[in-house]
Design a protein around this motif. Sequence first.
Motif, PDB file in Angstrom:
ATOM      1  N   TRP A 218       0.824  -1.210   0.000  1.00  0.00           N
ATOM      2  CA  TRP A 218       0.000   0.000   0.000  1.00  0.00           C
ATOM      3  C   TRP A 218       0.860   1.262   0.000  1.00  0.00           C
ATOM      4  O   TRP A 218       0.430   2.310  -0.473  1.00  0.00           O
ATOM      5  CB  TRP A 218      -0.943  -0.006   1.196  1.00  0.00           C
ATOM      6  CG  TRP A 218      -2.025  -1.024   1.041  1.00  0.00           C
ATOM      7  CD1 TRP A 218      -2.078  -2.266   1.580  1.00  0.00           C
ATOM      8  CD2 TRP A 218      -3.217  -0.890   0.247  1.00  0.00           C
ATOM      9  NE1 TRP A 218      -3.211  -2.916   1.175  1.00  0.00           N
ATOM     10  CE2 TRP A 218      -3.931  -2.099   0.366  1.00  0.00           C
ATOM     11  CE3 TRP A 218      -3.728   0.134  -0.547  1.00  0.00           C
ATOM     12  CZ2 TRP A 218      -5.143  -2.309  -0.282  1.00  0.00           C
ATOM     13  CZ3 TRP A 218      -4.939  -0.073  -1.188  1.00  0.00           C
ATOM     14  CH2 TRP A 218      -5.633  -1.284  -1.060  1.00  0.00           C
ATOM     15  N   ASN A 219       2.088   1.154   0.540  1.00  0.00           N
ATOM     16  CA  ASN A 219       2.972   2.317   0.515  1.00  0.00           C
ATOM     17  C   ASN A 219       3.325   2.701  -0.922  1.00  0.00           C
ATOM     18  O   ASN A 219       3.235   3.870  -1.317  1.00  0.00           O
ATOM     19  CB  ASN A 219       4.250   2.025   1.302  1.00  0.00           C
ATOM     20  CG  ASN A 219       3.978   1.755   2.767  1.00  0.00           C
ATOM     21  OD1 ASN A 219       3.105   2.369   3.370  1.00  0.00           O
ATOM     22  ND2 ASN A 219       4.715   0.832   3.347  1.00  0.00           N
TER      23      ASN A 219
ATOM     24  N   ARG B 259       1.693   1.790  -3.622  1.00  0.00           N
ATOM     25  CA  ARG B 259       0.470   2.139  -4.342  1.00  0.00           C
ATOM     26  C   ARG B 259       0.095   3.607  -4.090  1.00  0.00           C
ATOM     27  O   ARG B 259      -0.288   4.329  -4.999  1.00  0.00           O
ATOM     28  CB  ARG B 259      -0.671   1.225  -3.913  1.00  0.00           C
ATOM     29  CG  ARG B 259      -1.983   1.479  -4.627  1.00  0.00           C
ATOM     30  CD  ARG B 259      -3.055   0.510  -4.141  1.00  0.00           C
ATOM     31  NE  ARG B 259      -4.303   0.717  -4.847  1.00  0.00           N
ATOM     32  CZ  ARG B 259      -5.220   1.622  -4.514  1.00  0.00           C
ATOM     33  NH1 ARG B 259      -4.996   2.410  -3.466  1.00  0.00           N
ATOM     34  NH2 ARG B 259      -6.338   1.747  -5.201  1.00  0.00           N
ATOM     35  N   THR B 260       0.232   4.023  -2.824  1.00  0.00           N
ATOM     36  CA  THR B 260      -0.111   5.401  -2.491  1.00  0.00           C
ATOM     37  C   THR B 260       0.863   6.382  -3.129  1.00  0.00           C
ATOM     38  O   THR B 260       0.471   7.442  -3.625  1.00  0.00           O
ATOM     39  CB  THR B 260      -0.121   5.586  -0.963  1.00  0.00           C
ATOM     40  OG1 THR B 260      -1.035   4.653  -0.381  1.00  0.00           O
ATOM     41  CG2 THR B 260      -0.542   6.996  -0.595  1.00  0.00           C
TER      42      THR B 260
ATOM     43  N   ARG C 155       0.032   7.026  -6.669  1.00  0.00           N
ATOM     44  CA  ARG C 155      -1.111   7.907  -6.889  1.00  0.00           C
ATOM     45  C   ARG C 155      -0.831   9.351  -6.479  1.00  0.00           C
ATOM     46  O   ARG C 155      -1.214  10.286  -7.165  1.00  0.00           O
ATOM     47  CB  ARG C 155      -2.333   7.397  -6.113  1.00  0.00           C
ATOM     48  CG  ARG C 155      -2.909   6.089  -6.633  1.00  0.00           C
ATOM     49  CD  ARG C 155      -4.265   5.797  -6.016  1.00  0.00           C
ATOM     50  NE  ARG C 155      -4.200   5.740  -4.558  1.00  0.00           N
ATOM     51  CZ  ARG C 155      -4.724   6.648  -3.751  1.00  0.00           C
ATOM     52  NH1 ARG C 155      -5.326   7.711  -4.246  1.00  0.00           N
ATOM     53  NH2 ARG C 155      -4.645   6.508  -2.433  1.00  0.00           N
ATOM     54  N   LYS C 156      -0.170   9.521  -5.331  1.00  0.00           N
ATOM     55  CA  LYS C 156      -0.004  10.861  -4.771  1.00  0.00           C
ATOM     56  C   LYS C 156       1.398  11.428  -4.914  1.00  0.00           C
ATOM     57  O   LYS C 156       1.606  12.611  -4.668  1.00  0.00           O
ATOM     58  CB  LYS C 156      -0.380  10.837  -3.284  1.00  0.00           C
ATOM     59  CG  LYS C 156      -1.828  10.457  -3.016  1.00  0.00           C
ATOM     60  CD  LYS C 156      -2.139  10.528  -1.529  1.00  0.00           C
ATOM     61  CE  LYS C 156      -3.591  10.230  -1.247  1.00  0.00           C
ATOM     62  NZ  LYS C 156      -3.898  10.319   0.206  1.00  0.00           N
TER      63      LYS C 156
ATOM     64  N   ARG D  48       7.594   7.414   2.787  1.00  0.00           N
ATOM     65  CA  ARG D  48       6.462   6.490   2.781  1.00  0.00           C
ATOM     66  C   ARG D  48       6.859   5.102   2.298  1.00  0.00           C
ATOM     67  O   ARG D  48       6.677   4.114   2.987  1.00  0.00           O
ATOM     68  CB  ARG D  48       5.331   7.037   1.907  1.00  0.00           C
ATOM     69  CG  ARG D  48       4.104   6.115   1.894  1.00  0.00           C
ATOM     70  CD  ARG D  48       3.051   6.583   0.912  1.00  0.00           C
ATOM     71  NE  ARG D  48       2.417   7.825   1.332  1.00  0.00           N
ATOM     72  CZ  ARG D  48       2.490   8.967   0.661  1.00  0.00           C
ATOM     73  NH1 ARG D  48       3.183   9.026  -0.479  1.00  0.00           N
ATOM     74  NH2 ARG D  48       1.887  10.057   1.099  1.00  0.00           N
TER      75      ARG D  48
ATOM     76  N   ARG E 271       1.661   5.544   6.480  1.00  0.00           N
ATOM     77  CA  ARG E 271       2.328   4.411   5.844  1.00  0.00           C
ATOM     78  C   ARG E 271       2.059   3.170   6.662  1.00  0.00           C
ATOM     79  O   ARG E 271       1.749   3.247   7.853  1.00  0.00           O
ATOM     80  CB  ARG E 271       3.840   4.665   5.726  1.00  0.00           C
ATOM     81  CG  ARG E 271       4.554   4.850   7.047  1.00  0.00           C
ATOM     82  CD  ARG E 271       5.984   5.360   6.855  1.00  0.00           C
ATOM     83  NE  ARG E 271       6.760   4.488   6.000  1.00  0.00           N
ATOM     84  CZ  ARG E 271       7.422   3.414   6.453  1.00  0.00           C
ATOM     85  NH1 ARG E 271       7.398   3.106   7.743  1.00  0.00           N
ATOM     86  NH2 ARG E 271       8.108   2.679   5.641  1.00  0.00           N
TER      87      ARG E 271
ATOM     88  N   LEU F 125      -1.828   3.618   6.853  1.00  0.00           N
ATOM     89  CA  LEU F 125      -2.510   3.596   5.564  1.00  0.00           C
ATOM     90  C   LEU F 125      -3.670   2.620   5.583  1.00  0.00           C
ATOM     91  O   LEU F 125      -4.741   2.892   5.028  1.00  0.00           O
ATOM     92  CB  LEU F 125      -1.525   3.194   4.461  1.00  0.00           C
ATOM     93  CG  LEU F 125      -0.712   4.313   3.809  1.00  0.00           C
ATOM     94  CD1 LEU F 125       0.220   3.732   2.763  1.00  0.00           C
ATOM     95  CD2 LEU F 125      -1.620   5.353   3.205  1.00  0.00           C
TER      96      LEU F 125
END
Length: 268
Positions: A3-4, A6-7, A10-11, A41, A64, A68
């Motif tokens: 998820w780190n 993935r985020t 996106r960001k 992150r 993170r 997250l």
Amino acid sequence: MDWNLRTCARKGHVTYAPTEDTFREKLHTPTPVGPAWRCLRCGDFVIGEPHQTGPADRAPIVLRGRALRDALILRLLSLERFIKGILCLAAAYGVFHFRSHRDGVERAFNEDVPLLKPFMDKIGWKFEESGMIHTIRTVIEAESRTLLWVAAGLALYGTLQLIEGVGLWMLKRWGEYFAVVATSLGLPIEIYELTEKITFTRVGALVINIVAVLYILLSKRLFGLRGGKAAHEAERHEASFLEVEIAANEPTLPRGLRTVPRTPAGVR
């Protein structure tokens, strides 16, 4: 799934240059195409100037890992609140609008709905015993003032659901308190509904709300649980400092550096 990463995809990455030389040297590395700084992150090194600089203990608090995951869960809950709120407001509008067209609706119900009875008999549906028909008939026969109170109650409940959804989506602490209190107040009603009739939907809704209340209470340390707000804030600020400190004490060429040539789109 990481998820780190993935985020960050996106960001964007979050890089920080500590003013302390020890940390600064470890978080920074030269490359043939320019200096690279480590993302707080995902841990990857990103080519370009850091987004911010300052003391290590002033490093930004970056969601993170577990944070997250918590944010994802809270925002899924907020979406459920948004949907319920919109449906309740739509129902409130429908009930209020029905008051001014009550005669026409009642006439249509009494004249047109019985025409469906032969078809319902063929498919084996006991038309007169239907809970839906009973509910519609009860609403039609209710007093105008009663309908007004029903519309007001639905509007209030829908508004509370939207406020709760906003607080959870924005990850605000007041939203977490609001969600726990509002959801807990509704639990007795859901339990009472189960005493009348047990359905999969009602049981599922009750279980979800109980789990949501316990999760928010414990994970966010509300009402003084597990040290309360002070422990929660200390944990977040400590994590911000430790992200810099841990990253600074790792090898200079971690896996993230190897990803820079492989993902040129992520270069800052």
